[in-house]
Scaffold this motif. Structure first.
Motif, PDB file in Angstrom:
ATOM      1  N   ASN A   2       0.877  -1.190   0.133  1.00  0.00           N
ATOM      2  CA  ASN A   2       0.036  -0.123   0.131  1.00  0.00           C
ATOM      3  C   ASN A   2       0.966   1.151  -0.037  1.00  0.00           C
ATOM      4  O   ASN A   2       2.171   1.157   0.187  1.00  0.00           O
ATOM      5  CB  ASN A   2      -0.998  -0.041   1.245  1.00  0.00           C
ATOM      6  CG  ASN A   2      -0.228   0.068   2.403  1.00  0.00           C
ATOM      7  OD1 ASN A   2       0.397   1.154   2.889  1.00  0.00           O
ATOM      8  ND2 ASN A   2      -0.271  -1.094   3.439  1.00  0.00           N
ATOM      9  N   ASN A   3       0.172   2.479  -0.368  1.00  0.00           N
ATOM     10  CA  ASN A   3       1.229   3.496  -0.770  1.00  0.00           C
ATOM     11  C   ASN A   3       1.055   4.312   0.275  1.00  0.00           C
ATOM     12  O   ASN A   3       1.256   5.804   0.287  1.00  0.00           O
ATOM     13  CB  ASN A   3       0.591   4.115  -1.816  1.00  0.00           C
ATOM     14  CG  ASN A   3       1.098   3.350  -3.156  1.00  0.00           C
ATOM     15  OD1 ASN A   3       1.711   2.357  -2.953  1.00  0.00           O
ATOM     16  ND2 ASN A   3       0.871   4.168  -4.260  1.00  0.00           N
ATOM     17  N   GLN A   4       1.159   3.922   1.610  1.00  0.00           N
ATOM     18  CA  GLN A   4       1.091   5.046   2.870  1.00  0.00           C
ATOM     19  C   GLN A   4       2.579   5.136   3.043  1.00  0.00           C
ATOM     20  O   GLN A   4       3.406   4.253   2.752  1.00  0.00           O
ATOM     21  CB  GLN A   4       0.367   4.312   3.996  1.00  0.00           C
ATOM     22  CG  GLN A   4       0.779   3.141   4.584  1.00  0.00           C
ATOM     23  CD  GLN A   4      -0.012   2.558   5.983  1.00  0.00           C
ATOM     24  OE1 GLN A   4      -1.073   2.373   5.745  1.00  0.00           O
ATOM     25  NE2 GLN A   4       0.817   2.193   6.943  1.00  0.00           N
ATOM     26  N   ASP A  83      -3.048   5.316  -5.032  1.00  0.00           N
ATOM     27  CA  ASP A  83      -2.680   3.871  -4.630  1.00  0.00           C
ATOM     28  C   ASP A  83      -2.334   2.920  -5.938  1.00  0.00           C
ATOM     29  O   ASP A  83      -1.991   1.733  -5.886  1.00  0.00           O
ATOM     30  CB  ASP A  83      -3.968   3.007  -4.116  1.00  0.00           C
ATOM     31  CG  ASP A  83      -4.175   3.784  -2.577  1.00  0.00           C
ATOM     32  OD1 ASP A  83      -3.528   4.026  -1.915  1.00  0.00           O
ATOM     33  OD2 ASP A  83      -5.519   3.629  -2.454  1.00  0.00           O
ATOM     34  N   TYR A 102       4.901   5.861  -8.767  1.00  0.00           N
ATOM     35  CA  TYR A 102       3.925   5.769  -7.711  1.00  0.00           C
ATOM     36  C   TYR A 102       3.660   7.092  -7.031  1.00  0.00           C
ATOM     37  O   TYR A 102       4.669   7.943  -7.259  1.00  0.00           O
ATOM     38  CB  TYR A 102       4.211   4.679  -6.814  1.00  0.00           C
ATOM     39  CG  TYR A 102       5.727   4.970  -6.135  1.00  0.00           C
ATOM     40  CD1 TYR A 102       6.090   5.501  -4.828  1.00  0.00           C
ATOM     41  CD2 TYR A 102       6.824   4.307  -6.912  1.00  0.00           C
ATOM     42  CE1 TYR A 102       7.209   5.574  -4.717  1.00  0.00           C
ATOM     43  CE2 TYR A 102       8.157   4.438  -6.559  1.00  0.00           C
ATOM     44  CZ  TYR A 102       8.073   5.036  -5.340  1.00  0.00           C
ATOM     45  OH  TYR A 102       9.433   5.403  -4.577  1.00  0.00           O
TER      46      TYR A 102
END
Length: 732
Positions: A2-4, A83, A102
């Motif tokens: 995930n892109n956190q 995301d 991303y």
């Protein structure tokens, strides 16, 4: 993945630079370059600082003129969905690179990784690894570490699993290099290093460092923006992590997260004594193989759990039956003492009521048991209690000795009746080997726990021995305690007719679970085949065209969406009490051609000619209508695939209040005498032995048709083919 972002207060645990085999460009939402890696100077014509604040489109036009369209499309996709991740291959100056685009809430990252020459020529095979997993169900992680060692060329593979206290245990290990230490079965305490590793691997499922003691390439920014690199694959390992691994004799590391039921369960560590370059495609393959192992492990655990639950369910039925016949709760429970102890994993048992004490495999007086229960109620007010050190803590006060038992679990069934169960476990001396000092445990200073330090060349080895304790109770035993309490309460308070009703519900649930398992295993084969074939083709042909690669990825994504929706709906569909359908207009032209494509892939029927007519919309539940057509179209493709010129026609027609669909093939056909029982479960046709199948497809069709009030008509002749007619109510 995930892109956190990961935010750490202590910068000692973070690295704000990248490895030398990568380049990094970072832009803000105004399409301006806010940061670049220092080594971009290897292919830029001006110093790196010159480009800070530049417009990204002008930059791309100058340095990536051949990729402008693809880069714009990729960056736009990430802007629209943070995301999303976009991969492509590009030339960066003289370097062939993989590009990963991303985003986070503030920035878009263009991460380049130079292509590496893989020195290990062994190419992984999905079928081989899958067969190994299936044949070695009790050795999943040993098999995984051995196979990854073979295909990757790393010197040491370790599988690390977290326990309930967040400590880590090495559960599998494969070592090629004689200088690297083996620590199979050893524990790691939950230190700050592992806390950060956990944070990183929840966000980024794989981390690769080609050379741990290699240079860290700085990120040059505008001085205002300070982008976080926690999502960056080519990010350099932090200094404290680097020192940790170098001390362990490792100079290259690939770590892959093991995610089970959405939680970080552990890691696979691939390590080498010297620096090691591993191509991105090979690393992605390793991540895929780890996920295959996870899936098989979860499946095996589910089977074990299901077996245990089935044993409990059978015991429940036996208990209810005996209670119904004898109507004497205490005698029945005492007679079944061995079974109760089996499920509680206990050595002995006592059942206490107001005036009675029943024991199994232990000699103990009621006064002593009353004292134990009083002590438990001082500690725990709830219905369940466990303490593996009960006698060590309270034995002197209660006059108990650990020679008889050490741990106790208790179930308070009914306080009014003073009804309680006690399960006793004997002492089991427990030993653990730690490869780092377990500071917190030593600081506790428990008198029944002993620590001895071992003199070791470079590891900080500690041996722990715990006395006067039993094994801990597990979630499975807690599940049994809850079921036992519920059954006894029901038996205590309800009439025999209610017990019979519960028996019927259990039997209905068994039937529903069987139907659910059969339906899932049958209907998932088409989308799973599409995923398998697409992934295989991409792995075996890394140089395939972009168009074909995108088609394979699209097939895979669509198949995954189908599986997710199918699992959700099949589960609801199989419930005993029915399912609240979401009725809507269903446009079959959106998915019938896709079903045809998936079926052609699965049954190697590319040569099949499929003719489509009008495909009028239907009214119903989309997912089970999809299943209905998947089974029927799949059969049409499968049973005509081996004819010289397979032909299939799919069309519909309107007839007043009905919509009729026709699926016609020129396959092997069916004998007329077999048409009457063609919808029976596990019924296979006499002429279908050379085709794969379970005989479930048409029985599933029948179940769906009955629930949707659809009439199914089958006409067929041996050697000439089959015609299926579906008559739907026209409610659109």
């Amino acid at each position: 993945m995930n892109n956190q972002e990961i935010v750490e207060d202590d910068q000692l645990y973070l690295s704000e630079g990248i490895q030398e085999h990568g380049f990094l460009l970072i832009i803000n939402h105004d399409y301006s370059l806010v940061a670049l890696s220092e080594n971009c100077s290897d292919w830029l014509t001006n110093p790196v600082n010159h480009y800070i604040g530049s417009n990204i489109w002008k930059f791309i036009a100058t340095y990536f003129p051949n990729y402008q369209e693809n880069l714009k499309k990729g960056i736009d996709e990430v802007f629209e969905d943070s995301d999303e991740r976009v991969w492509m291959e590009v030339e960066v100056g003289p370097f062939g690179c993989y590009l990963n685009v991303y985003g986070t809430s503030k920035y878009i990252y263009l991460e380049f990784e130079k292509k590496a020459i893989d020195q290990n020529v062994f190419f992984p095979k999905i079928e081989v690894f899958n067969n190994l997993l299936v044949k070695n169900k009790d050795r999943i992680w040993e098999v995984t570490s051995a196979y990854i060692s073979k295909i990757s060329g790393f010197d040491r593979i370790r599988v690390f699993a977290y326990d309930k206290d967040n400590n880590g245990l090495i559960i599998a290990e494969n070592i090629k290099h004689p200088d690297l230490e083996g620590i199979l079965g050893c524990y790691y305490p939950y230190t700050d290093v592992f806390r950060l590793a956990r944070n990183i691997h929840v966000v980024n499922y794989s981390r690769y460092t080609a050379q741990i003691n290699g240079p860290t390439i700085k990120i040059i920014s505008n001085g205002v923006d300070h982008p976080n690199l926690s999502q960056t694959s080519v990010r350099m390992v932090s200094p404290i992590h680097a020192a940790y691994m170098l001390k362990d004799g490792v100079n290259s590391n690939l770590s892959v997260s093991i995610i089970v039921d959405g939680e970080l369960w552990g890691y696979v560590f691939c390590q080498s004594k010297d620096a090691k370059k591993v191509n991105l495609l090979k690393r992605e393959a390793l991540v895929y193989f780890v996920q295959m192992a996870v899936n098989q492990y979860v499946e095996n655990q589910d089977l074990k759990d299901r077996k245990f639950y089935e044993e409990i369910r059978d015991f429940e039925l036996l208990l209810k039956e005996k209670l119904l016949v004898q109507n004497d709760l205490y005698k029945v429970l005492n007679d079944l003492g061995d079974r109760l102890c089996y499920f509680a994993k206990a050595d002995a048992m006592a059942i206490l009521s107001k005036d009675e004490l029943h024991t199994y495999n232990i000699s103990i007086g009621k006064r002593k048991v009353d004292a134990i229960v009083d002590q438990i109620r001082k500690v725990e007010k709830g219905s369940y209690f466990t303490d593996e050190e009960f006698v060590f803590k309270y034995g002197k006060k209660l006059g108990l000795e650990t020679e008889r038992f050490a741990g106790i679990s208790a179930i308070c069934v009914d306080e009014k009746e003073s009804l309680a169960f006690l399960f006793f476990r004997k002492e089991k001396i427990q030993k653990r080997k730690w490869v780092e000092k377990p500071e917190e445990l030593i600081a506790e200073g428990k008198p029944n726990v002993q620590f001895v330090h071992e003199d070791h060349p470079y590891l900080d080895v500690w041996h722990q021995t715990t006395y006067h304790a039993s094994e801990k109770w597990t979630d499975m035993e807690f599940f049994f305690f809850k079921r036992l309490r519920e059954i006894v309460l029901v038996s205590f308070r309800m009439l025999a007719e209610e017990i019979q009703k519960l028996n019927l519900e259990v039997l209905n649930l068994n039937t529903a679970l069987d139907n659910y398992a059969n339906t899932v295993s049958h209907d998932l084969k088409n989308p799973l085949s599409a995923i398998n074939l697409s992934v295989q083709m991409m792995m075996q042909k890394p140089d395939m065209s972009e168009v074909l690669r995108m088609k394979m990825l699209k097939n895979t994504k669509e198949a995954v969406n189908i599986i997710n929706e199918m699992l959700r709906t099949i589960h609801e569909f199989s419930k005993v009490k029915g399912y609240d359908y979401k009725m809507e207009s269903v446009y079959t032209q959106d998915f019938i051609p896709q079903i045809v494509d998936f079926s052609k892939l699965r049954y190697a029927a590319d040569h099949a000619e499929v003719e489509f007519g009008n495909l009028f919309p239907l009214h119903g539940e989309k997912t089970i209508i999809y299943q209905l057509f998947q089974n029927l179209i799949g059969n049409a493709v499968k049973y005509s695939a081996k004819t010289a010129s397979p032909k299939i026609k799919i069309y519909s027609e309107l007839d007043n209040e009905f919509v009729r669909y026709h699926i016609i093939d020129n396959g092997i056909g069916m004998a007329k005498e077999e048409l009457s029982n063609v919808f029976d479960s596990f019924k296979r046709l006499s002429n279908a032995s050379e085709f794969e199948g379970t005989g479930l497809g048409l029985s599933i069709v029948k179940r769906i048709a009955e629930r949707l009030h659809v009439k199914v008509q089958v006409d067929s002749e041996i050697g000439l083919g089959t015609a299926i007619q579906l008559t739907f109510p026209n409610d659109n």
